[in-house]
Enzyme design. Structure first.
Site, PDB file in Angstrom:
ATOM      1  N   LYS A   1     -12.208   4.670 -18.904  1.00 28.02           N
ATOM      2  CA  LYS A   1     -12.216   3.779 -17.756  1.00 28.02           C
ATOM      3  C   LYS A   1     -13.842   3.807 -17.344  1.00 28.02           C
ATOM      4  CE  LYS A   1      -9.637   0.808 -15.906  1.00 28.02           C
ATOM      5  NZ  LYS A   1      -8.625   0.126 -16.707  1.00 28.02           N
TER       6      LYS A   1
ATOM      7  N   GLY B   1      -2.630 -10.438  -5.416  1.00 25.94           N
ATOM      8  CA  GLY B   1      -3.799 -10.582  -6.334  1.00 25.94           C
ATOM      9  C   GLY B   1      -4.020 -12.084  -6.750  1.00 25.94           C
TER      10      GLY B   1
ATOM     11  N   GLY C   1      -6.579 -12.660  -9.138  1.00 24.64           N
ATOM     12  CA  GLY C   1      -7.502 -12.524 -10.409  1.00 24.64           C
ATOM     13  C   GLY C   1      -7.103 -12.985 -11.770  1.00 24.64           C
ATOM     14  N   ASN C   2      -7.794 -12.309 -12.680  1.00 27.17           N
ATOM     15  CA  ASN C   2      -7.448 -12.635 -14.025  1.00 27.17           C
ATOM     16  C   ASN C   2      -5.881 -12.526 -14.405  1.00 27.17           C
ATOM     17  OD1 ASN C   2      -8.355 -13.484 -16.706  1.00 27.17           O
ATOM     18  ND2 ASN C   2      -7.815 -11.548 -17.098  1.00 27.17           N
TER      19      ASN C   2
HETATM   20  N1  GLU Z   1      -9.051  -3.520 -18.219  1.00 25.76           N
HETATM   21  C1  GLU Z   1      -7.706  -3.583 -18.892  1.00 25.76           C
HETATM   22  C2  GLU Z   1      -6.561  -2.511 -18.849  1.00 25.76           C
HETATM   23  O1  GLU Z   1      -6.767  -1.939 -17.603  1.00 25.76           O
HETATM   24  C3  GLU Z   1      -8.033  -3.782 -20.688  1.00 25.76           C
HETATM   25  C4  GLU Z   1      -8.716  -2.714 -21.049  1.00 25.76           C
HETATM   26  C5  GLU Z   1      -9.040  -3.160 -22.567  1.00 25.76           C
HETATM   27  O2  GLU Z   1      -8.756  -4.153 -22.791  1.00 25.76           O
HETATM   28  O3  GLU Z   1      -9.789  -2.212 -23.079  1.00 25.76           O
HETATM   29  O4  GLU Z   1      -5.790  -2.360 -19.423  1.00 25.76           O
END
Ligand code: GLU
Length: 431
Positions: A110, A222, A224-225
């Site tokens: 992350k 939320g 968002g997306n």
């Molecule tokens: N940000 C998204 C998650 O928390 C997707 C991560 C990704 O596609 O690598 O799962």
């Protein structure tokens, strides 16, 4: 949106606590425990960025690779003013479990930048994205660590980062990042994937509990997306979302927006900024009741979908959840604190844990990598059909184990994920 308890909540401590409990149940040996309870690598750096007025601002950036035994590290990149290294560590760890529980050949990572993109022009955001890549490029790559969108980052941010990376490397490397725009190496369905995946797991949970989606009500935190596409698909299954809680940038506070006969997604989108913040005054004009932030949690609905940030259901507000609630589907990462999780369990509320419920995003990122590598792109139905298969198979494996061993869904998901990752570490001879 804070826990109100004396010691500030720390997501990484919560993630480690969850891991320690499962490591104990699985009787993992000491080296495996030590390796898996902390990230294998972490980077913390400054990103000098030229602002439009000619000044330079230094932003703080993080990238944490928790584990890459099962494949290249994978995970999103968040832009948030309150980002911390510990939060990114927790999120990286949850990514490892997420990829393992849906059984895709990727590890967990992350990233985050401490910034508020609301305050940055598009040019400033572009320079920040390019600066992020310049600082960390040697430690990222299609076979090393692959970023993706997350809180307040979009396909445009991904494309700027890809362009910077490819410029540095002097070649086209679309596998460097996922969540790219369609037509620029992105996958159809990627934008919808996380929210839709949440609803695939809700559909399975309702089946298991003998409930019909048709006529079921939900309240969502939320917009968002993740939240928007969860609302869309939940509506298509016949469910009604009666309340949405979200940030109002102008008021610098969150509010809940309610329409008892169901919120209208298109209508709410028309009063939403590009980061998923709803304009309160305009929502009121559209006939929404504007309630305090916490109201989303107190609604008389069958399903709660926390799809914003971590630690939103905690010891101080868990009791305000309405007795009608039967299912909580964690669209966000880490939305439930450990004490609240125990309370939900003892109240018999069925929790679909975050790293299972919201695994649709990374699963579709994996499909995007497969498509990018083959340079052949699938139709949207094929992407979403494969996503449904993968998510449903993961859900069924977790719920079978949970039923067989009388475990909470979170504990069962952890057992499956940690067992897979520990095995990969052992097979490689690391522990
Ligand atoms: N940000 C998204 C998650 O928390 C997707 C991560 C990704 O596609 O690598 O799962």
């Amino acid at each position: 949106m804070s826990s109100g308890s004396t010691k500030p909540y720390n997501s990484f401590e919560a993630a480690q606590q969850q891991f320690d409990a499962v490591a104990e149940r699985l009787e993992l040996d000491r080296p495996a425990r030590e390796l898996l309870r902390s990230p294998v690598r972490e980077y913390s750096f400054s990103i000098p960025t030229r602002m439009d007025d000619g000044s330079v601002r230094i932003f703080r950036g993080f990238r944490v690779q928790h584990n890459d035994a099962r494949g290249p590290a994978k995970g999103g990149l968040r832009f948030h003013p309150l980002e911390t290294l510990d939060t990114v560590r927790a999120l990286a760890m949850w990514m490892t479990w997420k990829c393992a529980v849906v059984d895709i050949p990727l590890g967990g990572a992350k990233g985050g930048v401490v910034c508020d993109p609301h305050d940055l022009s598009l040019g400033e955001q572009e320079r920040l994205c390019r600066g992020f890549v310049r600082q960390i490029a040697p430690n990222l790559g299609p076979n090393v660590d692959v970023p993706a969108p997350d809180v307040m980052t979009s396909s445009q941010h991904m494309l700027w980062m890809l362009d910077e990376y490819e410029t540095l490397r002097g070649e086209r490397l679309p596998g460097f990042i996922t969540g790219k725009p369609v037509g620029m190496g992105g996958s159809l369905g990627r934008t919808e994937a996380t929210g839709y995946g949440v609803v695939f797991t809700i559909r399975e949970a309702l089946k298991e509990l003998g409930l019909r989606a048709d006529g079921t009500r939900a309240s969502v935190q939320g917009f968002g997306n993740v939240a928007q596409y969860a609302i869309e698909l939940f509506g298509q299954l016949g469910g009604t979302v009666t309340c949405v809680a979200c940030w109002d940038q102008r008021e610098q506070a969150a509010f809940s927006y309610r329409k008892r006969d169901g919120v209208d997604l298109a209508e709410l989108r028309s009063v939403t900024d590009r980061f998923g913040g709803i304009d309160q005054a305009r929502a009121r004009e559209l006939g929404y009741e504007v309630l305090p932030d916490s109201a989303w949690l107190e609604q008389e609905v069958e399903i709660l979908i926390p799809a914003a940030l971590e630690n939103q259901i905690h010891r101080d507000n868990v009791e305000s959840i309405h007795p009608a609630v039967k299912v909580i589907a964690e669209g966000a990462n880490g939305p439930t604190g450990p004490k609240a999780d125990e309370d939900l369990h003892s109240r018999g509320i069925f929790v679909i844990p975050d790293f299972l419920a919201n695994a649709g995003g990374v699963t579709c990122s994996y499909f995007e990598q497969v498509q990018s590598n083959a340079n052949y792109y699938w139709a949207r139905d094929e992407v979403l059909g494969n996503l449904d298969l993968k998510m449903t198979a993961a859900y069924i494996a977790v719920s079978d184990l949970a039923r067989r061993r009388e475990l909470a869904m979170r504990d069962a998901a952890y057992e499956i994920a940690v067992t897979r990752v520990a095995k990969a570490c052992r097979d490689r001879g690391w522990v």
